[in-house]
Design an enzyme around this catalytic site. Structure first.
Site, mmCIF file in Angstrom:
data_model
loop_
_atom_site.group_PDB
_atom_site.id
_atom_site.type_symbol
_atom_site.label_atom_id
_atom_site.label_comp_id
_atom_site.label_asym_id
_atom_site.label_seq_id
_atom_site.Cartn_x
_atom_site.Cartn_y
_atom_site.Cartn_z
ATOM 1 C CD GLU A 1 -3.420 -2.502 7.510
ATOM 2 O OE1 GLU A 1 -2.314 -2.733 7.028
ATOM 3 O OE2 GLU A 1 -4.064 -1.475 7.267
ATOM 4 C CG ASN B 1 -1.683 1.255 1.434
ATOM 5 O OD1 ASN B 1 -1.834 2.036 0.505
ATOM 6 N ND2 ASN B 1 -2.184 1.475 2.640
ATOM 7 C CB SER C 1 5.442 -1.678 11.878
ATOM 8 O OG SER C 1 4.998 -0.356 12.100
ATOM 9 C CD GLU D 1 -2.891 5.578 6.749
ATOM 10 O OE1 GLU D 1 -2.932 5.621 5.511
ATOM 11 O OE2 GLU D 1 -1.922 5.095 7.375
ATOM 12 C CG HIS E 1 -5.680 1.954 5.279
ATOM 13 N ND1 HIS E 1 -5.227 2.869 6.199
ATOM 14 C CD2 HIS E 1 -4.654 1.091 5.069
ATOM 15 C CE1 HIS E 1 -3.979 2.565 6.526
ATOM 16 N NE2 HIS E 1 -3.605 1.496 5.854
ATOM 17 N N GLY F 1 2.519 2.289 10.688
ATOM 18 C CA GLY F 1 3.449 3.399 10.502
ATOM 19 C C GLY F 1 4.148 3.837 11.774
ATOM 20 C CE LYS G 1 0.290 3.539 4.804
ATOM 21 N NZ LYS G 1 0.200 3.736 6.229
#
Ligand code: PEP
Length: 256
Positions: A170, A11, A216, A100, A98, A176, A13
């Site tokens: 996730e 991904n 991560s 985010e 996701h 991240g 992003k």
């Protein structure tokens, strides 16, 4: 016991222009052109889809993915992208929900359900993301949170629909941040998700659905994570932005 081929997706992003994407894909192809130990998906931003699609046109083993799709088929949705537009660029997978997008774009379980339905109807394979926040983990509410995400996000799907879906667990606190769930912690959570899938949709569906881990993932932790019985792949953010680290994850986890 169902055999589940591992699936590793990158991904990107909101990183990499179309120009920057090309050499990364070329470097990945140098290493993985004929690689078949796992399914591989690259999810660049919309603006780099054409460049990556062209770079991948000579191979069958690395698929193209997008990072979002709109729930409507077409219409007055300025700035949005439809499933048909993605298919037209040979996109096969799409990341949906996701964390985010849940956090910054207000995506709810209901919106995620609609997008997933639209993606399947448009012949795209959804990678549906679920996961708890740090507070939810610390307050030991992670099971309830994941159950709600599954119950609401996948409500009303048939066995055929579910066969198209890849889940990505996730933990938000691991995305991240450099903090990874331990392999034991990730396995415990994946096993819980599979138990819930069996309760909601039946044992056979649960046994066949692939559940990626994301948060991560790096070349040095990928093998131990993906060796866990209920971890069927990885959704990789930061470490997918360089060919060498992405290839390293794939080869360490699935064999050179
Ligand atoms: C992600 O964005 O899905 C992700 C897991 O990111 P990272 O690997 O950088 O934690």
């Amino acid at each position: 016991m169902a055999h589940r081929k591992k699936i590793i997706a990158g991904n990107w992003k909101m990183n990499k222009t179309a120009t920057e994407a090309k050499p990364i894909v070329q470097d990945i192809l140098l290493e993985l052109k004929d690689y078949d130990n796992c399914d591989i998906v690259l999810c660049p931003p919309f603006t780099a889809l054409t460049a990556v699609s062209e770079a991948l046109s000579s191979v069958q083993n690395i698929r193209l993915g997008a990072q979002n799709v709109h729930q409507a088929a077409s219409g007055a949705y300025t700035g949005e992208i439809s499933a048909a537009m993605l298919r037209d660029l040979y996109v096969r997978y799409v990341i949906i929900g996701h964390s985010e997008r849940r956090q910054y774009c207000g995506e709810t379980n209901e919106i995620i359900r609609q997008k997933t339905k639209t993606a399947i109807g448009g012949s795209l394979k959804p990678i549906v993301c679920i996961g708890e926040t740090l507070t939810e983990r610390e307050e030991d509410r992670w099971k309830a949170v994941l159950t709600t995400q599954l119950e609401e996000g996948l409500a009303g799907f048939t066995e055929e629909d579910l066969a198209e879906i890849v889940l990505a667990y996730e933990p938000v606190w691991a995305i991240g941040t450099g903090k990874t769930a331990t392999p034991a912690q990730a396995q415990e959570t994946h096993a819980y998700i599979r138990t819930e899938l069996a309760r909601l949709f039946g044992q056979s569906t649960a046994d066949h659905m692939r559940i990626q881990y994301g948060g991560s993932v790096k070349a040095d932790n990928a093998k131990e994570l993906l060796n866990q019985p209920d971890i069927d792949g990885a959704l990789v953010g930061g470490a997918s932005l360089e060919a060498r680290s992405f290839v390293g994850i794939i080869k360490n986890a699935c064999g050179a």
